[in-house]
Write an enzyme that holds these catalytic residues in place. Structure first.
Site, PDB file in Angstrom:
ATOM      1  N   ARG A 179      -2.336  17.366  12.457  1.00 14.09           N
ATOM      2  CA  ARG A 179      -1.229  16.516  11.697  1.00 14.09           C
ATOM      3  C   ARG A 179      -0.800  17.017  10.630  1.00 14.09           C
ATOM      4  O   ARG A 179      -1.164  18.361   9.872  1.00 14.09           O
ATOM      5  CB  ARG A 179      -1.672  15.075  11.213  1.00 14.09           C
ATOM      6  CG  ARG A 179      -3.119  15.061  10.354  1.00 14.09           C
ATOM      7  CD  ARG A 179      -3.519  13.631  10.251  1.00 14.09           C
ATOM      8  NE  ARG A 179      -5.018  13.676   9.395  1.00 14.09           N
ATOM      9  CZ  ARG A 179      -6.035  13.755  10.036  1.00 14.09           C
ATOM     10  NH1 ARG A 179      -6.200  13.771  11.424  1.00 14.09           N
ATOM     11  NH2 ARG A 179      -7.185  13.749   9.318  1.00 14.09           N
ATOM     12  N   TRP A 197      -9.649   8.876  -0.806  1.00 12.66           N
ATOM     13  CA  TRP A 197     -10.286   7.895   0.344  1.00 12.66           C
ATOM     14  C   TRP A 197     -11.441   7.575   0.227  1.00 12.66           C
ATOM     15  O   TRP A 197     -11.799   6.355   0.774  1.00 12.66           O
ATOM     16  CB  TRP A 197     -10.187   8.941   1.546  1.00 12.66           C
ATOM     17  CG  TRP A 197      -8.777   9.104   1.984  1.00 12.66           C
ATOM     18  CD1 TRP A 197      -8.024  10.164   2.132  1.00 12.66           C
ATOM     19  CD2 TRP A 197      -7.868   8.074   2.472  1.00 12.66           C
ATOM     20  NE1 TRP A 197      -6.922  10.232   2.599  1.00 12.66           N
ATOM     21  CE2 TRP A 197      -6.576   8.791   3.008  1.00 12.66           C
ATOM     22  CE3 TRP A 197      -7.786   6.674   2.560  1.00 12.66           C
ATOM     23  CZ2 TRP A 197      -5.531   8.067   3.275  1.00 12.66           C
ATOM     24  CZ3 TRP A 197      -6.633   6.180   3.082  1.00 12.66           C
ATOM     25  CH2 TRP A 197      -5.440   6.805   3.241  1.00 12.66           C
ATOM     26  N   ASN A 199      -0.207   5.708   0.281  1.00 13.33           N
ATOM     27  CA  ASN A 199      -0.884   6.915  -0.018  1.00 13.33           C
ATOM     28  C   ASN A 199      -0.082   8.310  -0.039  1.00 13.33           C
ATOM     29  O   ASN A 199       0.676   8.065  -1.177  1.00 13.33           O
ATOM     30  CB  ASN A 199      -2.224   6.951   0.958  1.00 13.33           C
ATOM     31  CG  ASN A 199      -1.865   7.191   2.517  1.00 13.33           C
ATOM     32  OD1 ASN A 199      -1.670   6.136   2.964  1.00 13.33           O
ATOM     33  ND2 ASN A 199      -1.968   7.910   3.234  1.00 13.33           N
ATOM     34  N   ASP A 200      -0.086   8.982   0.644  1.00 12.05           N
ATOM     35  CA  ASP A 200       0.454  10.439   0.427  1.00 12.05           C
ATOM     36  C   ASP A 200       1.934  10.474   0.240  1.00 12.05           C
ATOM     37  O   ASP A 200       2.631   9.678   0.911  1.00 12.05           O
ATOM     38  CB  ASP A 200       0.363  11.479   1.787  1.00 12.05           C
ATOM     39  CG  ASP A 200      -0.998  11.408   2.254  1.00 12.05           C
ATOM     40  OD1 ASP A 200      -1.922  10.722   1.828  1.00 12.05           O
ATOM     41  OD2 ASP A 200      -1.058  12.011   3.426  1.00 12.05           O
ATOM     42  N   GLN A 256       3.711   7.309   2.388  1.00 10.26           N
ATOM     43  CA  GLN A 256       2.945   6.458   3.274  1.00 10.26           C
ATOM     44  C   GLN A 256       2.941   5.105   2.923  1.00 10.26           C
ATOM     45  O   GLN A 256       2.359   4.928   1.588  1.00 10.26           O
ATOM     46  CB  GLN A 256       1.428   7.275   3.552  1.00 10.26           C
ATOM     47  CG  GLN A 256       1.445   8.366   4.227  1.00 10.26           C
ATOM     48  CD  GLN A 256       1.666   8.469   5.594  1.00 10.26           C
ATOM     49  OE1 GLN A 256       0.711   8.033   6.412  1.00 10.26           O
ATOM     50  NE2 GLN A 256       2.853   8.645   6.108  1.00 10.26           N
ATOM     51  N   TRP A 297       0.868  -1.215   0.029  1.00  8.55           N
ATOM     52  CA  TRP A 297      -0.084  -0.036  -0.099  1.00  8.55           C
ATOM     53  C   TRP A 297       0.815   1.139  -0.084  1.00  8.55           C
ATOM     54  O   TRP A 297       1.759   1.490   0.750  1.00  8.55           O
ATOM     55  CB  TRP A 297      -0.893   0.131   1.333  1.00  8.55           C
ATOM     56  CG  TRP A 297      -1.314   1.076   1.528  1.00  8.55           C
ATOM     57  CD1 TRP A 297      -1.068   2.331   2.150  1.00  8.55           C
ATOM     58  CD2 TRP A 297      -2.931   1.549   1.137  1.00  8.55           C
ATOM     59  NE1 TRP A 297      -2.027   3.385   2.371  1.00  8.55           N
ATOM     60  CE2 TRP A 297      -3.134   2.989   1.642  1.00  8.55           C
ATOM     61  CE3 TRP A 297      -3.877   0.714   0.607  1.00  8.55           C
ATOM     62  CZ2 TRP A 297      -4.297   3.680   1.393  1.00  8.55           C
ATOM     63  CZ3 TRP A 297      -5.225   1.702   0.167  1.00  8.55           C
ATOM     64  CH2 TRP A 297      -5.224   3.026   0.677  1.00  8.55           C
ATOM     65  N   GLU A 324      -6.202  18.623   5.191  1.00  7.55           N
ATOM     66  CA  GLU A 324      -5.251  17.824   5.538  1.00  7.55           C
ATOM     67  C   GLU A 324      -3.975  18.479   4.670  1.00  7.55           C
ATOM     68  O   GLU A 324      -4.221  19.038   3.794  1.00  7.55           O
ATOM     69  CB  GLU A 324      -5.329  16.336   5.182  1.00  7.55           C
ATOM     70  CG  GLU A 324      -6.447  15.663   5.847  1.00  7.55           C
ATOM     71  CD  GLU A 324      -6.824  14.312   5.755  1.00  7.55           C
ATOM     72  OE1 GLU A 324      -6.784  13.506   6.810  1.00  7.55           O
ATOM     73  OE2 GLU A 324      -6.970  13.881   4.684  1.00  7.55           O
ATOM     74  N   PHE A 328       2.574   9.035  10.200  1.00  2.86           N
ATOM     75  CA  PHE A 328       1.809   9.718   9.231  1.00  2.86           C
ATOM     76  C   PHE A 328       2.596  10.602   8.605  1.00  2.86           C
ATOM     77  O   PHE A 328       3.657  10.780   8.642  1.00  2.86           O
ATOM     78  CB  PHE A 328       0.692  10.551  10.178  1.00  2.86           C
ATOM     79  CG  PHE A 328      -0.530   9.466  10.235  1.00  2.86           C
ATOM     80  CD1 PHE A 328      -0.272   8.315  10.281  1.00  2.86           C
ATOM     81  CD2 PHE A 328      -1.767   9.939  10.627  1.00  2.86           C
ATOM     82  CE1 PHE A 328      -1.598   7.203  10.418  1.00  2.86           C
ATOM     83  CE2 PHE A 328      -2.824   9.184  10.718  1.00  2.86           C
ATOM     84  CZ  PHE A 328      -2.873   7.741  10.727  1.00  2.86           C
ATOM     85  N   SER A 329       2.005  11.552   7.608  1.00  2.00           N
ATOM     86  CA  SER A 329       2.416  12.465   6.790  1.00  2.00           C
ATOM     87  C   SER A 329       3.367  13.450   7.372  1.00  2.00           C
ATOM     88  O   SER A 329       3.179  13.865   8.325  1.00  2.00           O
ATOM     89  CB  SER A 329       1.640  13.027   5.705  1.00  2.00           C
ATOM     90  OG  SER A 329       0.793  12.025   5.197  1.00  2.00           O
ATOM     91  N   TRP A 380      -4.125   0.038   3.725  1.00  2.00           N
ATOM     92  CA  TRP A 380      -3.872   0.993   4.737  1.00  2.00           C
ATOM     93  C   TRP A 380      -3.516   0.242   6.205  1.00  2.00           C
ATOM     94  O   TRP A 380      -4.501  -0.513   6.557  1.00  2.00           O
ATOM     95  CB  TRP A 380      -4.784   2.071   4.945  1.00  2.00           C
ATOM     96  CG  TRP A 380      -4.375   3.228   5.785  1.00  2.00           C
ATOM     97  CD1 TRP A 380      -3.559   4.130   5.089  1.00  2.00           C
ATOM     98  CD2 TRP A 380      -4.687   3.665   7.045  1.00  2.00           C
ATOM     99  NE1 TRP A 380      -3.199   5.083   5.967  1.00  2.00           N
ATOM    100  CE2 TRP A 380      -4.033   4.975   7.230  1.00  2.00           C
ATOM    101  CE3 TRP A 380      -5.454   3.110   7.929  1.00  2.00           C
ATOM    102  CZ2 TRP A 380      -4.021   5.614   8.470  1.00  2.00           C
ATOM    103  CZ3 TRP A 380      -5.553   3.694   9.213  1.00  2.00           C
ATOM    104  CH2 TRP A 380      -4.750   4.788   9.494  1.00  2.00           C
TER     105      TRP A 380
END
Ligand code: FRU
Length: 507
Positions: free
Chosen positions: A163, A303, A40-41, A57, A38, A216, A96-97, A65
């Site tokens: 975040r 998402w 993501n960002d 990520q 996986w 975000e 996290f990011s 995730w």
């Protein structure tokens, strides 16, 4: 007993088999994907000593995730990537990011040896739903290995949602500045620091633009107006995600930043979107890119259905990196985006150039060797005549029984009456989620009588850059492997095709 075991295990093994089938026909040629599992960002985008770093990520263990950690890859040209081991693994918290800076003056004191160290600021998520705080890690070997700072957290407000720190060096005030979000309060909060370890809360900006979806991944950059380095503005990027209005959207604000507070040049109601597709999110700019270039890279997903993406053994990918510029237009200062110039066709292999013909009905274009690989760029320029709608159809698949009909196709079109650019993926192939079939629409004025489209196709994605990058639309698609017919189309009249250029990007 044996029989019972067989009955129990057989369906499971069938499932395992389908899961282990690699979906190679959807593996992009020139978009970043992790080798497996996986993503993501994008995180920590930084250029240092000839290398573009991409942290991302990542779940190192599964194709979904979870176990959030920072994956890592480097590239010399943002097109071909060398995959490196996990940079920052999860421990008691999820990683996290966040962002990375090169601490040139050793303000943090973490440097060992002669070379400056890299410092990462990221969100630690306690994955108990109770807290997010900002953490620090540093690297003394160009990002290959990282040490988590013993004094973590560096900022802890005892908040559940807090975040995505993005850090820049602010030349005028000679301070590090962090932008970080309170997602559910639609707010970016700024912190300043001299040493990257101790942070002071400064100004904040929020409740403007899109305020129905959580905020975000903020990021601040200073950018020249019309290429004039003496005349600059600040852009504040914020990703917004939520159930209404097509789910995802990334906005930008144009204004001034004095080192502590951002001032929006536009009215609080003004909404400026970076991209009008459903698959462009969490994008952040590269720090320290050569020649002061502004390069933006996003996560090409959403998402709403990211977990349903049918690719294996990876799930998730990045958009094409984009060069940004800010230009004065009749509507005000607006962001323009182009695919990075390093994205060069395999051979400079152009099938059609300076075509200049009048189209009065749909026309299949014969360039099968390029279209068959489904990784190409189309540049097309239309002069509007009597047509009501026109454009191109990509990744088309003919009906087996009626070769006049297409059972799959993705349409990039222009609606003359409404002056809108659109991307229609309602018939683009596999429907992976109930809301996946969609038509993305963006207002885009004609340039006189001209409409320009630059379209990047790469197996399972389409990115459209309209009118020199004034408008972009990015969408994932999941066509069958042999859906590779390409046509021009016109509805309700004629359109002149002034330029049609196809470039092979199968790389
Ligand atoms: C954005 C985001 C960030 C968070 C990360 C977690 O897509 O939700 O806010 O840090 O993803 O993976």
């Amino acid at each position: 007993m044996k029989k019972l075991l067989f009955i129990l295990i057989f369906p499971l093994s069938l499932f395992a088999q389908t899961q282990s089938k690699e979906t190679t026909h959807w593996r992009p040629a020139y978009h970043f994907t992790p080798p497996k599992n996986w993503t993501n960002d994008p995180n920590g985008l930084i250029y240092y000593e000839g290398e573009y770093h991409l942290f991302y990520q990542h779940n190192p263990y599964e194709n979904k995730w979870g176990h959030m950690s920072w994956g890592h890859a480097v590239s010399k040209d943002l097109v071909k990537w060398e995959h490196l081991p996990i940079a920052i693994p999860e421990d008691s918290v999820w990683i996290f990011s966040g962002s990375v800076v090169v601490d040139k003056n050793n303000s943090s004191g973490f440097q060992q040896g002669n070379e400056p160290c890299m410092v990462a600021l990221y969100t630690a998520d306690y994955h108990d739903g109770k807290k997010e705080a900002q953490y620090l890690a540093y690297s003394n070997d160009r990002g290959r290995t990282w040490m988590k700072y013993a004094g973590n957290p560096v900022i802890d407000l005892q908040m559940i949602d807090f975040r995505d720190p993005h850090v820049i060096w602010h030349e005028k005030t000679q301070k590090w500045v962090m932008s970080v979000v309170f997602p559910k309060e639609f707010k970016v909060v700024f912190f300043t620091s001299q040493n990257l370890k101790e942070w002071t809360r400064a100004g904040e900006f929020g409740n403007q633009g899109e305020v129905r979806k959580i905020w975000e991944c903020p990021a601040l950059i200073e950018i020249p107006i019309d290429g004039n380095a003496q005349n600059t503005k600040w852009l504040l990027f914020v990703s917004t995600s939520g159930v209404m209005d097509n789910f995802t959207g990334m906005q930008y604000f144009v204004g001034e930043f004095d080192g502590t507070t951002f001032k929006n040049d536009n009215s609080p109601e003004t909404k400026l979107y970076v991209d009008f597709g459903k698959d462009f999110y969490a994008a952040i700019p590269y720090t320290d890119a050569p020649d002061n270039q502004k390069i933006l890279l996003g996560w090409m997903s959403n998402w709403q259905y990211a977990g349903d993406i049918p690719t294996f053994p990876w799930k998730g990918q990045m958009n094409v990196p984009r060069s940004l510029s800010l230009k004065q237009t009749s509507e005000g200062l607006r962001l323009f985006q182009q695919p990075i110039s390093m994205l060069k066709p395999k051979k400079d292999y152009q099938v059609f150039e300076k075509s200049d013909f009048v189209l009065s009905k749909d026309k299949e274009i014969n360039g099968s060797s390029i279209f068959a690989k489904n990784s190409y760029m189309v540049e097309v320029e239309f002069e509007v005549k009597s047509a009501k709608k026109f454009g191109v159809k990509i990744a088309q698949l003919k009906d087996k029984k009626d070769d006049k009909k297409f059972v799959q196709e993705t349409i990039v079109g222009y609606d003359v009456r409404k002056q809108q650019l659109y991307l229609d993926r309602t018939k683009s192939g596999m429907i992976i989620h109930k809301d996946f079939p969609s038509v993305e629409i963006a207002d885009m004025k004609m340039q006189g009588k001209t409409v320009k489209m630059k379209i990047l196709v790469d197996k399972n994605s389409v990115e459209v850059f309209g009118n020199d990058g004034r408008i972009t639309i990015s969408d994932l698609i999941f066509p069958e492997e042999n859906a590779n017919i390409f046509s021009l189309f016109t509805n309700g009249g004629k359109v002149k095709v002034k330029l049609l250029k196809i470039s092979d990007l199968s790389l």
